[in-house]
Scaffold this active site. Structure first.
Site, mmCIF file in Angstrom:
data_model
loop_
_atom_site.group_PDB
_atom_site.id
_atom_site.type_symbol
_atom_site.label_atom_id
_atom_site.label_comp_id
_atom_site.label_asym_id
_atom_site.label_seq_id
_atom_site.Cartn_x
_atom_site.Cartn_y
_atom_site.Cartn_z
ATOM 1 N N TYR A 17 6.755 -31.454 -5.722
ATOM 2 C CA TYR A 17 7.717 -30.674 -6.513
ATOM 3 C C TYR A 17 7.676 -31.126 -7.988
ATOM 4 C CZ TYR A 17 8.878 -29.091 -1.902
ATOM 5 O OH TYR A 17 8.774 -28.551 -0.644
ATOM 6 N N ARG A 74 13.200 -36.718 11.545
ATOM 7 C CA ARG A 74 13.447 -35.786 12.648
ATOM 8 C C ARG A 74 14.276 -36.348 13.795
ATOM 9 N NH1 ARG A 74 7.317 -34.569 12.892
ATOM 10 N NH2 ARG A 74 7.466 -36.760 12.273
HETATM 11 C C1 LIG Z 1 12.917 -30.098 8.531
HETATM 12 C C2 LIG Z 1 12.446 -31.065 7.460
HETATM 13 C C3 LIG Z 1 12.877 -30.890 6.158
HETATM 14 C C4 LIG Z 1 12.489 -31.809 5.165
HETATM 15 N N1 LIG Z 1 13.006 -31.652 3.890
HETATM 16 C C5 LIG Z 1 12.800 -32.621 2.971
HETATM 17 C C6 LIG Z 1 13.479 -32.589 1.724
HETATM 18 O O1 LIG Z 1 14.298 -31.700 1.432
HETATM 19 N N2 LIG Z 1 13.224 -33.590 0.844
HETATM 20 C C7 LIG Z 1 12.332 -34.607 1.124
HETATM 21 O O2 LIG Z 1 12.146 -35.491 0.291
HETATM 22 N N3 LIG Z 1 11.702 -34.670 2.317
HETATM 23 C C8 LIG Z 1 11.926 -33.728 3.242
HETATM 24 N N4 LIG Z 1 11.333 -33.840 4.489
HETATM 25 C C9 LIG Z 1 10.531 -35.034 4.820
HETATM 26 C C10 LIG Z 1 11.408 -36.086 5.526
HETATM 27 O O3 LIG Z 1 12.332 -36.673 4.609
HETATM 28 C C11 LIG Z 1 10.549 -37.221 6.137
HETATM 29 O O4 LIG Z 1 9.798 -37.835 5.119
HETATM 30 C C12 LIG Z 1 9.635 -36.694 7.230
HETATM 31 O O5 LIG Z 1 10.358 -35.911 8.166
HETATM 32 C C13 LIG Z 1 8.912 -37.839 7.959
HETATM 33 O O6 LIG Z 1 9.816 -38.674 8.644
HETATM 34 P P1 LIG Z 1 10.001 -38.560 10.255
HETATM 35 O O7 LIG Z 1 8.635 -38.723 10.866
HETATM 36 O O8 LIG Z 1 10.944 -39.686 10.607
HETATM 37 O O9 LIG Z 1 10.570 -37.201 10.550
HETATM 38 C C14 LIG Z 1 11.651 -32.902 5.479
HETATM 39 C C15 LIG Z 1 11.207 -33.045 6.795
HETATM 40 C C16 LIG Z 1 11.591 -32.155 7.783
HETATM 41 C C17 LIG Z 1 11.138 -32.380 9.207
#
Ligand SMILES: Cc1cc2nc3c(=O)[nH]c(=O)nc-3n(C[C@H](O)[C@H](O)[C@H](O)COP(=O)(O)O)c2cc1C
Length: 361
Positions: free
Chosen positions: A179, A313
């Site tokens: 971004y 997640r």
């Molecule tokens: C549904 C969804 C929306 C996300 N939206 C953002 C966001 O708005 N800003 C951001 O920095 N990362 C966003 N991410 C990335 C998450 O913050 C995180 O880095 C990513 O899910 C990996 O972590 P995890 O394996 O524990 O899910 C998003 C991830 C998911 C799954």
């Protein structure tokens, strides 16, 4: 040291080392106002040491997706006050992630006089979603005038003030995942030859100025930064990352920000060097490759590789994630189909398995 130990973050004390990672959920109305059930969603997850909210636009011109919330007018601010109250009532803390999507977005989502802007007119080779919900190729953004960059710095600072006025504990600048701030940092998307491009220091300048302005308004201990060095999401090339990110840390030296929040990428070990050079709280997100894993995260904190770890997640489907980990209770799977769908389904209807609100089985 364990995930269940408290931690002092600026002026607040976190109950544990587990951060709910920022996650866009697209439930806001067209005017960027969050419905009350989103406050309930965050309140259900107040057992996290810290919640970082979904990416939130600091102005109408910063919006890249339908359904993302804003924090630039009184109605939006009032909805954020409900979120702050719900999280604080549950004993938690919450920072709002401020997100300007730059070239990732679509002109149909931007009311006049806003248009799609970026450091330089470099088109992302990705599909974006327009206002009617159709997937379309990304448009070529217009390169920002220098004066407009100053305006955007002010927009972030004002939004940070609104966050604190709403009772939130602070803000996180979304500098990751392709971004606007990331577009400034990378030489693949920043071809500028003015004060904001052309060298690692100049590419880092926008991010330094935004963080400095926000820190001046609300206090540096209420301001965090998220980065994804080496990350290729949203058609980033990961070019010159080492030099730029080290110049960025030099530029932030002495500012005393609340934290640095880094996404670990397999393509680079740079997060280790950033950890060594950062002298306040360091948050690591191991995410996306598989799922965040308790044993691995606990070992990371025990080894001092990070002070806090963020989890995405698992928090969607386990509102009481930290308590489940503490008690060894099995985790519930998430449903990707409802990550971004409107309404409370998939948001507030995952039951807790521990504590007074646990579902009776
Ligand atoms: C549904 C969804 C929306 C996300 N939206 C953002 C966001 O708005 N800003 C951001 O920095 N990362 C966003 N991410 C990335 C998450 O913050 C995180 O880095 C990513 O899910 C990996 O972590 P995890 O394996 O524990 O899910 C998003 C991830 C998911 C799954």
């Amino acid at each position: 040291m364990s995930l269940f130990d408290p931690w002092t973050l600026g002026r607040i004390t976190l109950a544990n080392r587990v951060v709910m990672a920022p996650m866009t959920r697209n439930r806001a109305a067209d005017d960027g106002v969050l419905p009350s059930y989103v406050a309930e969603y965050y309140g259900q997850r107040a057992g996290a040491g810290l919640i970082v909210t979904e990416g939130t636009q600091p102005s109408e011109g910063a919006r890249g997706y339908a359904g993302t919330p804003g924090l630039h007018n009184d109605e939006q601010q009032a909805a954020w006050a409900e979120v702050a109250d719900a999280v604080h009532a549950g004993g938690g803390s919450v920072f709002c992630q401020l997100m300007h999507t730059g070239r990732i977005g679509h002109s149909s989502l931007l009311p006049a006089p806003w248009d799609l802007v970026a450091p330089s007119a470099v088109t992302a080779d990705v599909a974006v979603t327009d206002a009617s919900g159709r997937e379309v190729p990304a448009e070529t953004p217009r390169a920002l005038e220098t004066d407009e960059i100053h305006d955007i710095v002010e927009v972030y600072a004002r939004s940070a003030e609104r966050a604190v006025e709403a009772g939130l504990d602070g803000v996180e600048l979304h500098g990751a995942n392709g971004y606007l701030p990331h577009q400034f940092l990378s030489s693949g998307t920043n071809l500028r030859e003015d004060d904001y491009g052309g060298s690692p220091e100049k590419r880092a300048r926008f991010v330094v100025e935004v963080l400095t302005a926000m820190a001046q308004r609300i206090g540096s201990d209420r301001v965090g930064l998220r980065l994804s060095p080496g990350g290729k999401f949203n058609d980033m090339q990961g070019l010159d990352d080492d030099e730029t990110y080290l110049a960025l840390l030099d530029g932030l030296d002495g500012l005393g920000l609340a934290y640095l929040h880094v996404l670990r990428r397999r393509s680079t070990p740079l997060h280790e060097e950033l950890r060594r050079r950062w002298n306040t709280t360091f948050i690591l997100n191991t995410g996306y490759f598989g799922s965040s894993d308790f044993e691995e995260l606990d070992a990371i904190v025990a080894a001092g590789e990070a002070d806090l770890v963020s989890v995405g997640r698992w928090f969607i489907s386990n509102p009481d994630l930290v308590e489940r980990w503490r008690q060894g209770v099995a985790l519930s799977p998430w449903n990707e189909d409802t990550f971004y769908t409107p309404g409370p389904v998939g948001l507030t209807d995952y039951p807790a398995a521990t504590g007074p609100t646990a579902a009776i089985s």
